[in-house]
Design a protein around this motif. Sequence first.
Motif, mmCIF file in Angstrom:
data_model
loop_
_atom_site.group_PDB
_atom_site.id
_atom_site.type_symbol
_atom_site.label_atom_id
_atom_site.label_comp_id
_atom_site.label_asym_id
_atom_site.label_seq_id
_atom_site.Cartn_x
_atom_site.Cartn_y
_atom_site.Cartn_z
ATOM 1 N N THR A 1 0.980 -0.941 0.092
ATOM 2 C CA THR A 1 0.304 0.101 -0.041
ATOM 3 C C THR A 1 0.795 1.172 0.399
ATOM 4 O O THR A 1 1.856 1.193 0.749
ATOM 5 N N GLU A 2 0.157 1.906 -0.549
ATOM 6 C CA GLU A 2 1.120 4.015 -0.376
ATOM 7 C C GLU A 2 1.960 4.260 0.890
ATOM 8 O O GLU A 2 2.632 4.244 1.085
ATOM 9 N N PHE A 3 0.764 3.119 2.106
ATOM 10 C CA PHE A 3 2.112 4.122 3.218
ATOM 11 C C PHE A 3 2.471 3.047 3.328
ATOM 12 O O PHE A 3 2.694 3.341 4.761
ATOM 13 N N GLU A 4 2.650 1.604 3.138
ATOM 14 C CA GLU A 4 3.803 1.278 3.497
ATOM 15 C C GLU A 4 4.992 1.711 2.723
ATOM 16 O O GLU A 4 6.003 1.559 3.403
ATOM 17 N N LEU A 5 4.899 2.550 1.780
ATOM 18 C CA LEU A 5 5.874 2.536 0.832
ATOM 19 C C LEU A 5 6.535 3.668 1.194
ATOM 20 O O LEU A 5 8.121 4.066 1.199
ATOM 21 N N ILE A 6 5.646 5.120 1.793
ATOM 22 C CA ILE A 6 5.848 6.061 2.436
ATOM 23 C C ILE A 6 6.122 6.204 3.368
ATOM 24 O O ILE A 6 5.346 6.029 4.249
ATOM 25 N N GLU A 7 7.549 6.920 3.537
ATOM 26 C CA GLU A 7 7.987 6.476 4.616
ATOM 27 C C GLU A 7 7.110 7.857 6.403
ATOM 28 O O GLU A 7 7.379 7.561 7.136
ATOM 29 N N ARG A 8 7.005 8.914 5.154
ATOM 30 C CA ARG A 8 6.476 9.800 6.004
ATOM 31 C C ARG A 8 5.419 10.097 6.571
ATOM 32 O O ARG A 8 4.179 9.608 5.105
ATOM 33 N N PRO A 9 4.451 9.401 7.731
ATOM 34 C CA PRO A 9 2.703 9.438 7.842
ATOM 35 C C PRO A 9 2.777 11.044 7.000
ATOM 36 O O PRO A 9 2.789 11.770 7.065
ATOM 37 N N TYR A 10 1.581 10.497 6.290
ATOM 38 C CA TYR A 10 0.025 11.030 6.237
ATOM 39 C C TYR A 10 -0.828 10.636 6.191
ATOM 40 O O TYR A 10 -1.462 9.930 6.595
ATOM 41 N N ASN A 11 -2.094 11.452 5.987
ATOM 42 C CA ASN A 11 -2.936 11.778 7.077
ATOM 43 C C ASN A 11 -4.306 11.961 5.387
ATOM 44 O O ASN A 11 -4.241 13.058 4.161
ATOM 45 N N VAL A 12 -5.512 11.355 5.717
ATOM 46 C CA VAL A 12 -6.007 10.926 3.849
ATOM 47 C C VAL A 12 -7.631 11.284 4.385
ATOM 48 O O VAL A 12 -7.821 10.533 5.138
ATOM 49 N N THR A 13 -8.624 12.240 3.475
ATOM 50 C CA THR A 13 -9.939 11.828 4.192
ATOM 51 C C THR A 13 -10.438 10.819 2.720
ATOM 52 O O THR A 13 -10.208 10.644 1.647
ATOM 53 N N PHE A 14 -11.657 9.695 2.871
ATOM 54 C CA PHE A 14 -12.042 9.104 2.591
ATOM 55 C C PHE A 14 -13.237 8.937 2.419
ATOM 56 O O PHE A 14 -13.986 9.455 2.930
ATOM 57 N N LEU A 15 -13.701 8.245 1.212
ATOM 58 C CA LEU A 15 -15.063 8.362 0.762
ATOM 59 C C LEU A 15 -15.883 7.416 1.726
ATOM 60 O O LEU A 15 -15.285 5.588 1.387
ATOM 61 N N SER A 16 -16.386 7.515 2.564
ATOM 62 C CA SER A 16 -17.563 6.186 3.471
ATOM 63 C C SER A 16 -18.795 5.710 2.258
ATOM 64 O O SER A 16 -19.763 6.876 2.152
ATOM 65 N N THR A 17 -18.718 4.730 1.246
ATOM 66 C CA THR A 17 -19.470 4.352 0.463
ATOM 67 C C THR A 17 -20.891 3.404 0.954
ATOM 68 O O THR A 17 -20.390 2.628 1.394
ATOM 69 N N PRO A 18 -21.961 3.548 0.381
ATOM 70 C CA PRO A 18 -23.014 2.171 0.953
ATOM 71 C C PRO A 18 -23.062 1.073 0.377
ATOM 72 O O PRO A 18 -22.153 1.479 -0.539
ATOM 73 N N ALA A 19 -23.143 0.166 0.473
ATOM 74 C CA ALA A 19 -22.965 -1.224 0.117
ATOM 75 C C ALA A 19 -23.111 -1.315 -0.915
ATOM 76 O O ALA A 19 -24.766 -0.778 -1.595
ATOM 77 N N GLY A 20 -22.445 -1.215 -2.337
ATOM 78 C CA GLY A 20 -22.196 -1.635 -3.172
ATOM 79 C C GLY A 20 -22.010 -0.541 -4.629
ATOM 80 O O GLY A 20 -23.618 -1.004 -5.543
ATOM 81 N N TRP A 21 -22.136 0.336 -4.448
ATOM 82 C CA TRP A 21 -21.897 1.294 -4.378
ATOM 83 C C TRP A 21 -20.756 1.307 -5.140
ATOM 84 O O TRP A 21 -19.921 0.305 -5.419
ATOM 85 N N ASP A 22 -20.484 2.132 -6.893
ATOM 86 C CA ASP A 22 -19.885 1.754 -8.113
ATOM 87 C C ASP A 22 -19.164 2.816 -7.808
ATOM 88 O O ASP A 22 -19.488 3.929 -7.619
ATOM 89 N N THR A 23 -17.458 2.239 -7.159
ATOM 90 C CA THR A 23 -16.478 3.236 -6.833
ATOM 91 C C THR A 23 -15.811 4.327 -8.395
ATOM 92 O O THR A 23 -15.114 4.032 -8.177
ATOM 93 N N GLU A 24 -16.605 3.556 -9.486
ATOM 94 C CA GLU A 24 -16.633 4.421 -10.547
ATOM 95 C C GLU A 24 -16.899 5.444 -11.004
ATOM 96 O O GLU A 24 -16.690 5.936 -11.573
ATOM 97 N N ILE A 25 -18.704 5.642 -10.071
ATOM 98 C CA ILE A 25 -18.972 6.729 -10.523
ATOM 99 C C ILE A 25 -18.316 8.399 -9.959
ATOM 100 O O ILE A 25 -17.737 7.929 -8.421
ATOM 101 N N GLY A 26 -17.991 9.192 -10.015
ATOM 102 C CA GLY A 26 -17.542 10.382 -9.748
ATOM 103 C C GLY A 26 -15.813 10.399 -9.868
ATOM 104 O O GLY A 26 -15.345 9.612 -10.470
ATOM 105 N N VAL A 27 -15.377 10.701 -8.708
ATOM 106 C CA VAL A 27 -14.005 10.520 -9.351
ATOM 107 C C VAL A 27 -13.839 9.120 -8.457
ATOM 108 O O VAL A 27 -14.240 8.892 -7.492
ATOM 109 N N LYS A 28 -12.927 8.171 -9.468
ATOM 110 C CA LYS A 28 -12.677 7.287 -9.155
ATOM 111 C C LYS A 28 -12.037 6.228 -7.764
ATOM 112 O O LYS A 28 -11.105 7.282 -7.245
#
Length: 232
Positions: free
Chosen positions: A151-178
């Motif tokens: 994962t990106e977090f394992e490869l990048i030594e300096r820690p950083y925070n990200v904001t994820f999208l909590s999507t409903p079950a079955g949501w198509d992650t191709e919709i909107g920003v992938k």
Amino acid sequence: MNKKILEYSFQAKKLYRRTVLKIILFIVVFYTVLNLILAYLVYPLRQTSISMIPDFTDNSWLLATPLDKTPERGDIMVIKNMKTEPASKWENFLDQVVRTFTAQQLSYLEKSDFPGTRQKIRRVIGMPGDTIYMRDYVTYIKPAGEKHYLTEFELIERPYNVTFLSTPAGWDTEIGVKGSFEEITLGPDQYFVLGDNRKTCDDSRLWDPINSDLFDGRIILSYFPFSKFKFY
């Protein structure tokens, strides 16, 4: 008596003119040095979007250096405007004039009414030769010559925070920003950049990988708000 008054008046005017010239010269030299520093060493940059939250909030003030345009994985880079048509020589000249007389704070080419003309800051996730894919907004990377994905977090030594999208079950992650995409392999001069706000941000998921000539500098310091003060 009159002669002494005239001599004193002449000397006083001469001293006054000399003082005024010194002040003008100081202002010119100071402004010239300031412009050189802001153009070639470091310059302030205001983050006016939520594309890099939570680490960089809206209206954050950052310090960037144009001396470093070759990123390492995890670096936060300044990306030039994404205009499809290059500026003319006249537009570039006018832009330099505006920047000079505003201490590099305003630009003729960057206009708030046209978001694509403004600089952006994004984090470099993928390096040349990497094979990468995304699942649920987390990027998985296999560096060139390696056999396994991390994962990106394992490869990048300096820690950083990200904001994820909590999507409903079955949501198509191709919709909107992938939030998911299949494997891609980056070319010799290709970089994959992402905003830390993964749920709403234009980045390489929309632009595709970018070349190094689009990098305009690297973020080295966040100094406002003071609670976010940090060197990078």
